[in-house]
Design an enzyme around this catalytic site. Structure first.
Site, PDB file in Angstrom:
ATOM      1  N   THR A 236       0.852  -1.195   0.000  1.00 57.27           N
ATOM      2  CA  THR A 236       0.000   0.000   0.000  1.00 57.27           C
ATOM      3  C   THR A 236       0.879   1.234   0.000  1.00 57.27           C
ATOM      4  O   THR A 236       2.011   1.186   0.488  1.00 57.27           O
ATOM      5  CB  THR A 236      -0.864   0.092   1.277  1.00 57.27           C
ATOM      6  OG1 THR A 236      -0.001   0.371   2.409  1.00 57.27           O
ATOM      7  CG2 THR A 236      -1.658  -1.165   1.506  1.00 57.27           C
ATOM      8  N   ASP A 237       0.368   2.338  -0.539  1.00 60.34           N
ATOM      9  CA  ASP A 237       1.050   3.592  -0.236  1.00 60.34           C
ATOM     10  C   ASP A 237       0.894   3.801   1.266  1.00 60.34           C
ATOM     11  O   ASP A 237       0.024   3.188   1.909  1.00 60.34           O
ATOM     12  CB  ASP A 237       0.499   4.768  -1.052  1.00 60.34           C
ATOM     13  CG  ASP A 237       1.518   5.917  -1.099  1.00 60.34           C
ATOM     14  OD1 ASP A 237       2.436   5.948  -0.241  1.00 60.34           O
ATOM     15  OD2 ASP A 237       1.416   6.781  -1.990  1.00 60.34           O
ATOM     16  N   TRP A 238       1.720   4.662   1.811  1.00 56.50           N
ATOM     17  CA  TRP A 238       1.802   4.791   3.281  1.00 56.50           C
ATOM     18  C   TRP A 238       0.515   5.410   3.854  1.00 56.50           C
ATOM     19  O   TRP A 238       0.311   6.619   3.781  1.00 56.50           O
ATOM     20  CB  TRP A 238       3.039   5.612   3.629  1.00 56.50           C
ATOM     21  CG  TRP A 238       4.305   4.798   3.828  1.00 56.50           C
ATOM     22  CD1 TRP A 238       5.164   4.931   4.890  1.00 56.50           C
ATOM     23  CD2 TRP A 238       4.856   3.756   3.016  1.00 56.50           C
ATOM     24  NE1 TRP A 238       6.205   4.025   4.770  1.00 56.50           N
ATOM     25  CE2 TRP A 238       6.045   3.293   3.638  1.00 56.50           C
ATOM     26  CE3 TRP A 238       4.461   3.139   1.829  1.00 56.50           C
ATOM     27  CZ2 TRP A 238       6.827   2.265   3.110  1.00 56.50           C
ATOM     28  CZ3 TRP A 238       5.256   2.109   1.307  1.00 56.50           C
ATOM     29  CH2 TRP A 238       6.401   1.695   1.950  1.00 56.50           C
ATOM     30  N   GLY A 239      -0.360   4.557   4.348  1.00 51.88           N
ATOM     31  CA  GLY A 239      -1.618   5.039   4.913  1.00 51.88           C
ATOM     32  C   GLY A 239      -2.748   5.026   3.905  1.00 51.88           C
ATOM     33  O   GLY A 239      -3.686   5.823   4.005  1.00 51.88           O
ATOM     34  N   ALA A 240      -2.693   4.114   2.939  1.00 50.18           N
ATOM     35  CA  ALA A 240      -3.703   4.123   1.879  1.00 50.18           C
ATOM     36  C   ALA A 240      -4.882   3.186   2.152  1.00 50.18           C
ATOM     37  O   ALA A 240      -5.800   3.105   1.344  1.00 50.18           O
ATOM     38  CB  ALA A 240      -3.056   3.772   0.538  1.00 50.18           C
TER      39      ALA A 240
END
Ligand code: BGC
Length: 748
Positions: A236-240
Site C-alpha cells: 500500500t502507499d503509506w496510509g492508503a
C-alpha cells in the site's frame, strides 16, 4: 529457481506459520519495514524511497532522521529527466545504480519508479513521473525496473493507478471511461508487470470509481491479478487503507503507513481479531503471505529448507550485496543528466558559448546556485554531493574567466517542509492546503521590494557582461509531494527579471530548471536561446555546463508538451481538475472529498493539443541539437510477427559539423480517427549517434497495439482494420517523412 520451485517452497513455509506470525508479515512493524518471524528465520522486508536515490535512514518508529554520516548516497536524475533522454540504455543504467545502492544500503525494495501519466502540468509530483505518453513511459520504465532488479532488489512501481494529482490525493475519486483507462493510464503498469517483471507494485492513495485503489477489486483483482497474471507483492502507499475487511478481501499484501501504532494497522490486530471471530477466512491472509514469501524467494532474501515434514527459511548464500557511492553510479548520473538537457530554442547559433573567448560571464538566478536533492517530499535525497550549475560552470571555465553570480530573484520561504517529520501528518484529513502559501510573516510589499533590488542589481551587471546566463525555474517548494501548483506562472517575479535582462542584453541565454512545465509566454519569442534542465542529480551542474559550453551536444527531447497556460490543458478545460464536491448519491457510496471525471478521455497531453489545434510553447518530442539531421528513404514493411506487425525503416544523416544524437520518433494515426481520438500517437523511437556526414539506417518495429484500441464490449484490445498514416520525425510537429499502411487483420 523455476516458478514451480518457488511456489513449492512458498507453500512449505506458509504451512509452518501461525496466524499471528502471518499477520506480523503483512503489515508495517516499522515505518519502512514489515514484521519478521524469528522462529522460522523469516526476515523483515526492508524498504526505502525513492526514485532519485536511496533515502536516508529514519528511526524505526519516528519520522526523525537517524542523522548518521553513512547514508549519503548517489543522487540520480529525476524520472522526467530519464524519460527526456529517450535512451533505454540510460534508463537501465539509472535503474541499475538505484538497485545496487538500495541493496548496498541493506534494502530489499526500492519504492520506485513513479510512472503515473502526467495528466495535469501542475501536479506536484510530476518530476517523479516520466511522461504524458504511455508508450514512452512503458519503454523507459521496463529497462529501469530490469536494472533495479539485477541487484536482487525489488522495484516497487508506483502509484497504481490514476494518482495524477496531489490535491486531496487521499480523498479524490477518479471517474474514467474504460478505453482511456486502458489506453492511457494503465499501459505503463501493464508493461511494468508483463515485460519488466516488476516484483512489486504500490497501490495509490486515491479512489477509482468510488473505491480506494488499495481496496479496489476491479483494479487489483480483475485487472492486475487475473488479466495480467501478477503474482508479485502489492504494497500500500503509506496510509492508503481504510477498512480491514475490504483490505483483507482485496489482493493487497502489505500494509504500510505513516504512524507508529503498528499493531493497530488495519491488517494487524483488527484483522487477527476478525479472523478469530470467523468474519474473515484465514485463506485471505494466506494469499497475502504467499505473495510476500514469493517476493523474498525471488530476491534471494531467503531459501526454504525442508527437513522431514517441517520447513524453515535460511539465508540465501548467493544474494548480491550491492554497493553505494561508486564511481560507476556517479558516471550513470552524469550520462543521464547530459542526455536529459533539452535545447528548446537556439536562434543564430547563440549556443554553445565559446569558452576559449569567454572572459566575463554573468550568471543570474537562484537556481544557478540552489541545491535540490534534499527536497520534494519522499523523493528527498541526502546526496553525497550535488554540483550546482554555477559550480559546474566555474569548474569547467577555470580561473581565466571571471564568473559573476547575481541571485536575480528572491525565494520566499514556504512553511510546508519546515518540519522534518512532515510525513507523519502528510495524509491528515484536516491538513490545511493553504499552508502552502504561508510565508513566515513576510509581506507582499517586502517581497516585491527584495525582488526589485535583486532585479536591478542583475540588470546593471548584465549591461557589462560578455555573456549572460539566466538560470531560473522552479524548486521543490513547487515541485513537491502533497501539493499542486496553482498555475504555470514562474514564481518569484522571474518573468519581470528575464524581461528586464533581455531589455539590456538581448543575447542573454535562459535556462529553466524545473520538474514540470512553466509559462514562458512573456519572453519566449525574445530570448534567442532557451534550455530546459531538470532536477538532474549530483552531476547535473557539470552536465549543464558541458552543454552550454559545447563539450556535449544536447540530445534531450521533451517527454511532455509545454503548454502556455493551465487553462489550455485538457483536464481543466474539458474534464475536471482538481475535482468537484460529491453529489449526495456519491457521498452515500464513497469515502471521498472530491470526484473528478476524466472527460478528456484519450485526449491527454499532446493528443489533446494536436486534435484541438491548441498551440503550445514547445511540443512533445521537441529538442534541438548543435548539429542538424536529415531523414530519407522511408520504408514500411508488414510482417507476420504478431508482436510487431509493421516495421518501418529510414536513413538518418548528420548534415551539420558536429557529432550529435538524434531520436527518430514514429507516430501512428488512423486516417478515420474520430474527434475524440488523437490525430497520431507515439509508437516507436530510436536514438542514434552520428558523426558529421555520417548516415545510418534505423529500423523501428511498431507493436500490435499501435493498430488496436480497447473495445469495451469485447473487454479486449482489438485490431482496428483500416488505413493508417505512419509519421517519422524529430518531434510531434517536426515530421519529416510519412507513409501509409493498410491493416486488414481483425485479430485481437
Ligand atoms: C508517498 C510514496 C512513498 C511513501 C513512503 C508516500 O507519502 O506517496 O510515494 O513511497 O510515502 O515514503
Amino acid at each position: 529457481m523455476t516458478i514451480q520451485e518457488i511456489n513449492a517452497k512458498t507453500e512449505a513455509l506458509l504451512s509452518e506459520l501461525t496466524l499471528k506470525e502471518k499477520i506480523r508479515m503483512i503489515h508495517g512493524n516499522g515505518l519502512f519495514q514489515s514484521g519478521d518471524v524469528k522462529r522460522l528465520q523469516i526476515p523483515a522486508l526492508r524498504m526505502s524511497d525513492g526514485p532519485m536515490g536511496v533515502r536516508h535512514e529514519f528511526h524505526n518508529d519516528d519520522w526523525i532522521p537517524v542523522g548518521n554520516s553513512d547514508d549519503y548516497v548517489s543522487y540520480l536524475p529525476c524520472n522526467s529527466a530519464v524519460a527526456a533522454t529517450w535512451n533505454r540504455e540510460l534508463a537501465r543504467n539509472s535503474g541499475r545504480a538505484l538497485g545496487e545502492e538500495a541493496r548496498g544500503r541493506g534494502k530489499d525494495v526500492i519504492l520506485a519508479p513513479g510512472i503515473n501519466i502526467k495528466r495535469v502540468p501542475v501536479c506536484g509530483r510530476n518530476f517523479e513521473y516520466m511522461s504524458e505518453d504511455p508508450f514512452l513511459t512503458s519503454q523507459m520504465a521496463v529497462p529501469m525496473i530490469q536494472g533495479i532488479q539485477e541487484s536482487d532488489t525489488a522495484a516497487c512501481v508506483k502509484h497504481f493507478a490514476l494518482n495524477s494529482q496531489e490535491t486531496e490525493r487521499v480523498w479524490v475519486n477518479a471517474e474514467i471511461d474504460e478505453r482511456a483507462f486502458r489506453e492511457i493510464y494503465l499501459p505503463g503498469f501493464e508493461t511494468a508487470v508483463k515485460e519488466g517483471n516488476t516484483y512489486s507494485l504500490m497501490g495509490g492513495y486515491n479512489l477509482i470509481r468510488g473505491t480506494h485503489c488499495c481496496e479496489n477489486p476491479m483494479l487489483l483483482h480483475e485487472i492486475l491479478r487475473k488479466e495480467w497474471g501478477f503474482d508479485g507483492a502489492v504494497i500500500t502507499d503509506w496510509g492508503a487503507l481504510h477498512d480491514t475487511k475490504a483490505a483483507a478481501e482485496a489482493p493487497v499484501d502489505l500494509e504500510m503507513s505513516v504512524t507508529s501504532d503498528f499493531g493497530d494497522y488495519y491488517l494487524a490486530n483488527p484483522l487477527r481479531k476478525a479472523v478469530h471471530e470467523g468474519q474473515i477466512p484465514e485463506e485471505l491472509v494466506d494469499r497475502k503471505v504467499r505473495n510476500l514469501i514469493r517476493l523474498m524467494l525471488r530476491l534471494k532474501m531467503i531459501d526454504v529448507v525442508t527437513e522431514g515434514t517441517s520447513a524453515r527459511a535460511v539465508p540465501c548464500p548467493d544474494r548480491k550485496s550491492g554497493c553505494y557511492n561508486t564511481p560507476a553510479h556517479r558516471q550513470a548520473a552524469l550520462e543521464t543528466a547530459r542526455e536529459s538537457i533539452i535545447l528548446l530554442k537556439n536562434e543564430e547559433k547563440r549556443l554553445p558559448l565559446q569558452p576559449e573567448k569567454l572572459k566575463k560571464l554573468l550568471v543570474i538566478g537562484d537556481n544557478a546556485e540552489r541545491l535540490h536533492a534534499a527536497g520534494g517530499g519522499s523523493a528527498e535525497i541526502k546526496a553525497l554531493y550535488e554540483i550546482s550549475p554555477l559550480m559546474g560552470l566555474k569548474s569547467q571555465l577555470g580561473g581565466n574567466c571571471q564568473v559573476t553570480f547575481a541571485r536575480g530573484y528572491h525565494i520566499v520561504p514556504k512553511d510546508i517542509r519546515a518540519d522534518v517529520s512532515w510525513q507523519k501528518t502528510s495524509i491528515d484529513d484536516e491538513k490545511a492546503d493553504d499552508s502552502f502559501m504561508e510565508n513566515r510573516g513576510i509581506t507582499d510589499e517586502e517581497t516585491r521590494e527584495k525582488q526589485r533590488l535583486l532585479r536591478e542589481e542583475a540588470v546593471v551587471l548584465a549591461k557589462e557582461a560578455d555573456e549572460v546566463l539566466i538560470i531560473g525555474g522552479l524548486n521543490h517548494d513547487y515541485d513537491v509531494e502533497g501539493y499542486d501548483r496553482e498555475d504555470l506562472t514562474l514564481p518569484y517575479a522571474q518573468d519581470e527579471l528575464i524581461e528586464a535582462v533581455l531589455d539590456v542584453n538581448p543575447n542573454a541565454v535562459v535556462v529553466i530548471r524545473a520538474g514540470s512545465p512553466v509559462s514562458m509566454g512573456r519572453w519566449k519569442d525574445r530570448a534567442r536561446a532557451i534550455v530546459w534542465d531538470w532536477y538532474s542529480g549530483m552531476e547535473g551542474g557539470n552536465a549543464l555546463a558541458e552543454v552550454l559550453l559545447g563539450k556535449v551536444n544536447p540530445s534531450g527531447k521533451l517527454p511532455e508538451s509545454l503548454p502556455y497556460c493551465l487553462e489550455d490543458c485538457p483536464a481543466p478545460a474539458v474534464g475536471e481538475y482538481p475535482g468537484r464536491p460529491l453529489t449526495e448519491e456519491e457521498h452515500a457510496r464513497m469515502n471521498a472529498h472530491l470526484t473528478e471525471t476524466y472527460a478528456e478521455g484519450l485526449l491527454v497531453g499532446y493528443r489533446y493539443f494536436e486534435r484541438r489545434q491548441i498551440p503550445v510553447q514547445f511540443c512533445f518530442g521537441h529538442g534541438l541539437s548543435y548539429t542538424t539531421f536529415a531523414c530519407a528513404d522511408l520504408e514500411i514493411t508488414e510482417n507476420s510477427s504478431p508482436d510487431a506487425p509493421v516495421c518501418m525503416s529510414l536513413s538518418v544523416e548528420n548534415t551539420g559539423d558536429r557529432t550529435g544524437m538524434e531520436t527518430v520518433q514514429v507516430y501512428v494515426g488512423r486516417l478515420d480517427a474520430g474527434s475524440q481520438e488523437p490525430v497520431k500517437a507515439l509508437w516507436g523511437f530510436q536514438k542514434l549517434s552520428l558523426k558529421p556526414g555520417e548516415k545510418k539506417r534505423v529500423e523501428i518495429p511498431l507493436p500490435a497495439r499501435a493498430f488496436q484500441s480497447w473495445h469495451t464490449d469485447a473487454g479486449a484490445f482489438v485490431t482496428d482494420a483500416g488505413n493508417y498514416e505512419i509519421y517519422a520525425g524529430s518531434s510531434l510537429m517536426d515530421i519529416r517523412l510519412k507513409g501509409r499502411v493498410n491493416i486488414t487483420k481483425r485479430t485481437g
